[in-house]
Design a protein around this motif. Sequence first.
Motif, mmCIF file in Angstrom:
data_model
loop_
_atom_site.group_PDB
_atom_site.id
_atom_site.type_symbol
_atom_site.label_atom_id
_atom_site.label_comp_id
_atom_site.label_asym_id
_atom_site.label_seq_id
_atom_site.Cartn_x
_atom_site.Cartn_y
_atom_site.Cartn_z
ATOM 1 N N THR A 1 6.814 -27.770 159.015
ATOM 2 C CA THR A 1 8.230 -28.004 159.305
ATOM 3 C C THR A 1 8.886 -28.831 158.208
ATOM 4 O O THR A 1 10.102 -28.801 158.057
ATOM 5 C CB THR A 1 8.435 -28.706 160.670
ATOM 6 O OG1 THR A 1 7.780 -29.965 160.652
ATOM 7 C CG2 THR A 1 7.923 -27.862 161.809
ATOM 8 N N ALA A 2 8.087 -29.562 157.442
ATOM 9 C CA ALA A 2 8.632 -30.315 156.317
ATOM 10 C C ALA A 2 8.743 -29.440 155.070
ATOM 11 O O ALA A 2 9.689 -29.564 154.296
ATOM 12 C CB ALA A 2 7.754 -31.526 156.023
ATOM 13 N N VAL A 3 7.786 -28.549 154.873
ATOM 14 C CA VAL A 3 7.759 -27.724 153.669
ATOM 15 C C VAL A 3 8.729 -26.544 153.763
ATOM 16 O O VAL A 3 9.331 -26.150 152.759
ATOM 17 C CB VAL A 3 6.315 -27.223 153.408
ATOM 18 C CG1 VAL A 3 6.267 -26.198 152.294
ATOM 19 C CG2 VAL A 3 5.423 -28.401 153.075
ATOM 20 N N GLY A 4 8.911 -25.986 154.955
ATOM 21 C CA GLY A 4 9.783 -24.818 155.127
ATOM 22 C C GLY A 4 11.187 -25.018 154.583
ATOM 23 O O GLY A 4 11.674 -24.196 153.781
ATOM 24 N N PRO A 5 11.887 -26.076 154.960
ATOM 25 C CA PRO A 5 13.242 -26.283 154.427
ATOM 26 C C PRO A 5 13.266 -26.468 152.908
ATOM 27 O O PRO A 5 14.211 -26.034 152.244
ATOM 28 C CB PRO A 5 13.717 -27.556 155.134
ATOM 29 C CG PRO A 5 12.920 -27.610 156.377
ATOM 30 C CD PRO A 5 11.585 -27.025 156.023
ATOM 31 N N LEU B 1 14.750 -24.181 147.707
ATOM 32 C CA LEU B 1 14.373 -23.697 146.374
ATOM 33 C C LEU B 1 14.753 -22.232 146.191
ATOM 34 O O LEU B 1 15.239 -21.838 145.128
ATOM 35 C CB LEU B 1 12.873 -23.888 146.149
ATOM 36 C CG LEU B 1 12.399 -25.330 145.977
ATOM 37 C CD1 LEU B 1 10.874 -25.382 145.956
ATOM 38 C CD2 LEU B 1 12.984 -25.949 144.723
ATOM 39 N N ALA B 2 14.542 -21.428 147.232
ATOM 40 C CA ALA B 2 14.917 -20.009 147.171
ATOM 41 C C ALA B 2 16.426 -19.856 147.003
ATOM 42 O O ALA B 2 16.895 -19.021 146.223
ATOM 43 C CB ALA B 2 14.451 -19.282 148.430
ATOM 44 N N ARG B 3 17.189 -20.691 147.698
ATOM 45 C CA ARG B 3 18.655 -20.615 147.575
ATOM 46 C C ARG B 3 19.112 -21.043 146.185
ATOM 47 O O ARG B 3 20.006 -20.451 145.590
ATOM 48 C CB ARG B 3 19.343 -21.475 148.625
ATOM 49 C CG ARG B 3 20.854 -21.286 148.586
ATOM 50 C CD ARG B 3 21.518 -21.944 149.763
ATOM 51 N NE ARG B 3 22.887 -21.543 149.911
ATOM 52 C CZ ARG B 3 23.899 -21.990 149.162
ATOM 53 N NH1 ARG B 3 23.682 -22.845 148.195
ATOM 54 N NH2 ARG B 3 25.120 -21.565 149.383
ATOM 55 N N GLY B 4 18.488 -22.085 145.651
ATOM 56 C CA GLY B 4 18.837 -22.530 144.308
ATOM 57 C C GLY B 4 18.484 -21.496 143.249
ATOM 58 O O GLY B 4 19.195 -21.323 142.267
ATOM 59 N N LEU C 1 9.027 -15.967 153.883
ATOM 60 C CA LEU C 1 8.333 -16.663 154.972
ATOM 61 C C LEU C 1 8.043 -15.712 156.131
ATOM 62 O O LEU C 1 7.009 -15.831 156.791
ATOM 63 C CB LEU C 1 9.150 -17.865 155.433
ATOM 64 C CG LEU C 1 9.264 -18.998 154.401
ATOM 65 C CD1 LEU C 1 10.226 -20.079 154.888
ATOM 66 C CD2 LEU C 1 7.911 -19.587 154.083
ATOM 67 N N SER C 2 8.937 -14.756 156.375
ATOM 68 C CA SER C 2 8.687 -13.754 157.421
ATOM 69 C C SER C 2 7.501 -12.880 157.057
ATOM 70 O O SER C 2 6.675 -12.538 157.911
ATOM 71 C CB SER C 2 9.925 -12.878 157.629
ATOM 72 O OG SER C 2 10.990 -13.656 158.081
ATOM 73 N N MET C 3 7.412 -12.519 155.786
ATOM 74 C CA MET C 3 6.275 -11.704 155.345
ATOM 75 C C MET C 3 4.980 -12.497 155.446
ATOM 76 O O MET C 3 3.926 -11.928 155.753
ATOM 77 C CB MET C 3 6.514 -11.183 153.930
ATOM 78 C CG MET C 3 7.584 -10.112 153.930
ATOM 79 S SD MET C 3 8.165 -9.407 152.383
ATOM 80 C CE MET C 3 7.024 -9.716 151.156
ATOM 81 N N LEU C 4 5.049 -13.806 155.223
ATOM 82 C CA LEU C 4 3.863 -14.643 155.403
ATOM 83 C C LEU C 4 3.402 -14.613 156.858
ATOM 84 O O LEU C 4 2.211 -14.483 157.137
ATOM 85 C CB LEU C 4 4.159 -16.079 154.960
ATOM 86 C CG LEU C 4 3.026 -17.078 155.090
ATOM 87 C CD1 LEU C 4 1.838 -16.685 154.222
ATOM 88 C CD2 LEU C 4 3.508 -18.470 154.736
ATOM 89 N N CYS C 5 4.347 -14.713 157.794
ATOM 90 C CA CYS C 5 4.001 -14.610 159.226
ATOM 91 C C CYS C 5 3.377 -13.253 159.547
ATOM 92 O O CYS C 5 2.398 -13.169 160.284
ATOM 93 C CB CYS C 5 5.244 -14.819 160.093
ATOM 94 S SG CYS C 5 5.793 -16.515 160.187
ATOM 95 N N ALA C 6 3.959 -12.187 158.991
ATOM 96 C CA ALA C 6 3.422 -10.847 159.240
ATOM 97 C C ALA C 6 2.011 -10.712 158.662
ATOM 98 O O ALA C 6 1.129 -10.113 159.294
ATOM 99 C CB ALA C 6 4.350 -9.795 158.640
ATOM 100 N N LEU C 7 1.774 -11.295 157.498
ATOM 101 C CA LEU C 7 0.449 -11.264 156.892
ATOM 102 C C LEU C 7 -0.561 -12.001 157.765
ATOM 103 O O LEU C 7 -1.690 -11.538 157.963
ATOM 104 C CB LEU C 7 0.501 -11.887 155.497
ATOM 105 C CG LEU C 7 -0.797 -11.933 154.719
ATOM 106 C CD1 LEU C 7 -1.271 -10.523 154.393
ATOM 107 C CD2 LEU C 7 -0.617 -12.735 153.447
#
Length: 126
Positions: free
Chosen positions: A80-84, A89-92, A104-110
Amino acid sequence: MACAQELVGLTAGFVGVRASGQGGTTMVSPGLGALLYGAVLGVAASGARAVESAALPFYFGTAGLGTLRGLTQSVAVASTAVGPILLSLARGWSGSYLPGVMGLSMLCALVAVAVCFARRPEHRTV
């Protein structure tokens, strides 16, 4: 052994629901859409906790249950600390949150797929 297969199936299912809900973030709109999105993520989180409560003692026994729960909770808090940070970083990098959310969704699917290949741990006698 049927119980082990059911636990693996439930885990994969709830992580898959999480991945689909997280991937649908970009389609959320105020009103009913937001309520459905919250319900999907709530079902996934609650289901994962229920499966964890059954799976940890089933696979690893109760002797080290406190240690395992402490480890899993530490990973949950760290995520929960690393996700934001990853999303910012992705937005920047891209100017949008979409690549981060989809990654992150693909990580969950994996993880949902990887759970299906998990083996039952071997119990060692000391």
